[in-house]
Design an enzyme around this catalytic site. Sequence first.
Site, PDB file in Angstrom:
ATOM      1  CB  SER A  55      -4.181  -6.673   4.464  1.00  0.00           C
ATOM      2  OG  SER A  55      -3.729  -5.380   4.142  1.00  0.00           O
TER       3      SER A  55
ATOM      4  CE  LYS B 292     -13.649  -6.803   3.201  1.00  0.00           C
ATOM      5  NZ  LYS B 292     -12.646  -5.941   2.574  1.00  0.00           N
TER       6      LYS B 292
ATOM      7  CG  HIS C   2      -1.897  -1.024   1.385  1.00  0.00           C
ATOM      8  ND1 HIS C   2      -2.038  -1.764   2.533  1.00  0.00           N
ATOM      9  CD2 HIS C   2      -2.842  -1.495   0.532  1.00  0.00           C
ATOM     10  CE1 HIS C   2      -3.027  -2.638   2.382  1.00  0.00           C
ATOM     11  NE2 HIS C   2      -3.529  -2.504   1.174  1.00  0.00           N
TER      12      HIS C   2
ATOM     13  NE  ARG D  68      -2.506  -7.310  -4.245  1.00  0.00           N
ATOM     14  CZ  ARG D  68      -3.255  -7.526  -3.190  1.00  0.00           C
ATOM     15  NH1 ARG D  68      -2.691  -7.845  -2.039  1.00  0.00           N
ATOM     16  NH2 ARG D  68      -4.565  -7.464  -3.280  1.00  0.00           N
TER      17      ARG D  68
HETATM   18  P1  ADP Z   1      -9.697  -4.031  -0.037  1.00  0.00           P
HETATM   19  O1  ADP Z   1     -10.446  -4.465   1.179  1.00  0.00           O
HETATM   20  O2  ADP Z   1     -10.404  -2.985  -0.834  1.00  0.00           O
HETATM   21  O3  ADP Z   1      -9.142  -5.157  -0.874  1.00  0.00           O
HETATM   22  P2  ADP Z   1      -6.963  -3.560   0.699  1.00  0.00           P
HETATM   23  O4  ADP Z   1      -6.524  -2.724   1.839  1.00  0.00           O
HETATM   24  O5  ADP Z   1      -6.657  -5.013   0.775  1.00  0.00           O
HETATM   25  O6  ADP Z   1      -8.485  -3.246   0.555  1.00  0.00           O
HETATM   26  O7  ADP Z   1      -6.353  -3.028  -0.687  1.00  0.00           O
HETATM   27  C1  ADP Z   1      -6.500  -1.717  -1.127  1.00  0.00           C
HETATM   28  C2  ADP Z   1      -5.753  -1.513  -2.427  1.00  0.00           C
HETATM   29  O8  ADP Z   1      -4.376  -1.767  -2.247  1.00  0.00           O
HETATM   30  C3  ADP Z   1      -6.160  -2.417  -3.583  1.00  0.00           C
HETATM   31  O9  ADP Z   1      -6.140  -1.654  -4.765  1.00  0.00           O
HETATM   32  C4  ADP Z   1      -5.084  -3.445  -3.638  1.00  0.00           C
HETATM   33  O10 ADP Z   1      -4.926  -3.988  -4.951  1.00  0.00           O
HETATM   34  C5  ADP Z   1      -3.899  -2.624  -3.257  1.00  0.00           C
HETATM   35  N1  ADP Z   1      -2.814  -3.443  -2.727  1.00  0.00           N
HETATM   36  C6  ADP Z   1      -2.847  -4.276  -1.683  1.00  0.00           C
HETATM   37  N2  ADP Z   1      -1.660  -4.880  -1.491  1.00  0.00           N
HETATM   38  C7  ADP Z   1      -0.836  -4.398  -2.459  1.00  0.00           C
HETATM   39  C8  ADP Z   1       0.531  -4.649  -2.828  1.00  0.00           C
HETATM   40  N3  ADP Z   1       1.277  -5.528  -2.166  1.00  0.00           N
HETATM   41  N4  ADP Z   1       1.025  -3.973  -3.885  1.00  0.00           N
HETATM   42  C9  ADP Z   1       0.256  -3.105  -4.569  1.00  0.00           C
HETATM   43  N5  ADP Z   1      -1.023  -2.836  -4.285  1.00  0.00           N
HETATM   44  C10 ADP Z   1      -1.576  -3.472  -3.243  1.00  0.00           C
END
Ligand code: ADP
Length: 152
Positions: free
Chosen positions: A128, A41, A17, A90
């Site tokens: 995450s 959630k 992120h 990703r």
């Molecule tokens: P959600 O619950 O919407 O999936 P996340 O917090 O998991 O929320 O992800 C938010 C954004 O961050 C998404 O666009 C996801 O693709 C991006 N993201 C998560 N992990 C990575 C990573 N390792 N590299 C690049 N983008 C990421």
Amino acid sequence: MRIAVFPGSFDPITLGHKDIITRAATLFDKIIVAVGKNANKTYMFPLEQRLEWISETFENYPNIEVDYYTGLTVKYAIEKGAGFILRGLRNPADFEFEKAVAQTNRKLENKLDTVFLLTASGLSSISSSIVRDVIRNGGDYTQFVPEPVRIK
Ligand code: ADP
């Protein structure tokens, strides 16, 4: 002003992120990192904790703000005066999912466009949900998350 909203759960924020957000901060005048509150959630970390970790991560970035919202992301983005939604990609699974979300959002609100940045190589395996598993099982999560994320 070019404003982008980066919506997500950030449960917790990861280096993946952070990479997307800091790179986008050079492309937009302002980035709003917005934690979505989804009633259906269940989260590992409370909203206040997630917000605090994000705020501390970006305390030295004057054009990165932190906020939270409920309801439709597009509605929130318009309220904030944003023209863009920012998301990270990703892998092909992210692409398929994000494509459907972005196209739906555009139908809901055609003034908004979604902008994607590709994850940096080396960070694409971080999610995450995997970080939460590492934490639950007592592994070294610190290599996957920004400095301020420390579980007491
Ligand atoms: P959600 O619950 O919407 O999936 P996340 O917090 O998991 O929320 O992800 C938010 C954004 O961050 C998404 O666009 C996801 O693709 C991006 N993201 C998560 N992990 C990575 C990573 N390792 N590299 C690049 N983008 C990421």
